[in-house]
Design an enzyme around this catalytic site. Structure first.
Site, PDB file in Angstrom:
ATOM      1  CG  ASP A  92      -7.490  22.336  40.370  1.00 23.51           C
ATOM      2  OD1 ASP A  92      -7.763  22.819  41.651  1.00 23.51           O
ATOM      3  OD2 ASP A  92      -6.158  21.408  40.417  1.00 23.51           O
ATOM      4  CG  ASP A  94      -5.904  24.034  44.305  1.00 20.72           C
ATOM      5  OD1 ASP A  94      -5.941  23.531  43.306  1.00 20.72           O
ATOM      6  OD2 ASP A  94      -4.678  24.972  44.233  1.00 20.72           O
ATOM      7  CG  HIS A 119     -12.334  19.795  41.044  1.00 21.77           C
ATOM      8  ND1 HIS A 119     -10.977  20.192  41.818  1.00 21.77           N
ATOM      9  CD2 HIS A 119     -11.875  20.116  39.723  1.00 21.77           C
ATOM     10  CE1 HIS A 119     -10.097  19.809  40.764  1.00 21.77           C
ATOM     11  NE2 HIS A 119     -10.653  19.387  39.471  1.00 21.77           N
ATOM     12  CB  CYS A 129       0.931  17.133  42.869  1.00 21.62           C
ATOM     13  SG  CYS A 129       0.381  16.415  41.406  1.00 21.62           S
ATOM     14  NE  ARG A 164      -8.021  16.323  43.815  1.00 19.92           N
ATOM     15  CZ  ARG A 164      -6.839  16.640  43.765  1.00 19.92           C
ATOM     16  NH1 ARG A 164      -6.910  17.733  42.717  1.00 19.92           N
ATOM     17  NH2 ARG A 164      -5.647  16.576  44.913  1.00 19.92           N
ATOM     18  CD  GLU A 194      -5.966  12.743  41.656  1.00 16.27           C
ATOM     19  OE1 GLU A 194      -6.567  12.062  40.873  1.00 16.27           O
ATOM     20  OE2 GLU A 194      -5.563  14.020  41.415  1.00 16.27           O
ATOM     21  CG  ASN A 216      -6.616  13.115  36.840  1.00 18.33           C
ATOM     22  OD1 ASN A 216      -6.821  13.413  35.990  1.00 18.33           O
ATOM     23  ND2 ASN A 216      -6.143  13.737  38.087  1.00 18.33           N
TER      24      ASN A 216
END
Length: 304
Positions: A92, A94, A119, A129, A164, A194, A216
């Site tokens: 990840d 970010d 990603h 988050c 993402r 997401e 996910n």
């Protein structure tokens, strides 16, 4: 010493395996590893890959997942994990830790760390988050610039760049689909949407987007927990379980610590603990002993 002090598989070969897996028709399962030892366990059990979650790394540092971690911290943990496993590691990254130039640098640093792919997300920097409310996404054009910068910096064409999008919960699924298509056109190898909710939403996304897709399956979030076989039948190419191992470990650690605190001993917890001999087996202590008996001069005993 092959495969002992470090993984025996080269980073390029792990990236090739990741890409082959995405095109295999079989879903690639990537549980999250919060440390290298967990990554070794993931490999031993037989999963296809290892995931390194930004939320887990933040939590491990005692921080919330709001963009406080740095590229140095993330790449450092990723390198520690990637070096001990023959499986591809997806990490990840970010928002790329800044502007498009930062996203480009991020890719080069993660390549050097032996990671198989990362990603990048379309949230406003600093991010939140993905399963919390109050997120904001950048315009599609800005995310496309972020992706193009990252792709232009890639030296190993096998390194997987996943885009993402967090737009589904903000702008709706149709907008997220349009973003996914734009990100694929920009060169993204894999799309991660997401916080979809139901199998029907995953099906809708699959029907609309031809690029490989990642699901996910995080606990206690907005998505229904869908079995890997169902996701595979829908046509998804990969699935991550980002926080599962940390949640399992922290639940057990908290319960054990409370019992030690109240009872003054851990004697009632032994059946819930990993045995020393199992830890030594996972670490391959005896192979180290064979390599250099002067340094590791012992044998595993039944009573250890």
């Amino acid at each position: 010493m092959t495969g002992l002090l470090a993984a025996s598989t080269a980073a390029a070969d792990k990236r090739s395996a990741f890409r082959t897996g995405l095109g295999s028709g079989k879903i690639q399962r990537f549980p999250g590893a919060f440390n290298p030892l967990v990554a070794k366990l993931i490999q031993e059990i037989g999963f296809e890959g290892v995931y390194v979650s930004g939320a887990v790394l933040s939590a491990d540092l005692g921080l919330p997942d709001i963009g406080l971690t740095t590229l140095t911290e993330v790449s450092g943990r990723g390198h520690q994990i990637a070096r001990v496993t023959d499986l591809p590691v997806l990490i990840d990254a970010d928002t790329g830790f800044g502007e498009p130039m930062s996203a480009a640098r991020t890719v080069t640093v993660l390549e050097d760390a032996g990671i198989a792919g990362c990603h990048l997300e379309d949230q406003v920097n600093p991010k939140r988050c993905g399963h919390l409310d109050g997120k904001a996404v950048v315009p599609t054009e800005e995310m496309v610039r972020r992706l193009r910068a990252a792709i232009s910096a890639r030296r190993d064409p096998g390194f997987v760049i996943c885009a993402r999008t967090d737009a589904a919960g903000i702008e709706g699924i149709d907008a997220a689909i349009e973003r996914a298509k734009a990100y694929a056109d920009a060169g993204a190898d894999l799309i991660f949407t997401e916080a979809l909710h139901t199998p029907a939403e995953f099906e809708k996304f699959r029907a609309a987007v031809s690029t490989p897709l990642l699901a996910n399956m995080t606990e206690f979030g907005k998505s229904e927990l869908i079995p890997a076989a169902t996701l595979e039948s829908i046509g998804y190419n990969a699935v991550i379980y980002p926080v599962s191992t940390l949640r399992l470990a922290m639940h057990a650690a908290e319960a054990g610590l409370r019992e030690i605190y109240s009872e003054g001993t851990q004697s009632g917890l032994l059946d819930s603990m990993q045995h020393r001999s199992r830890l030594y087996e996972l670490l391959q202590y005896e192979r180290y002993n064979e390599f250099d008996s002067d340094v590791f001069d012992f044998m595993l005993g039944r009573d250890q």
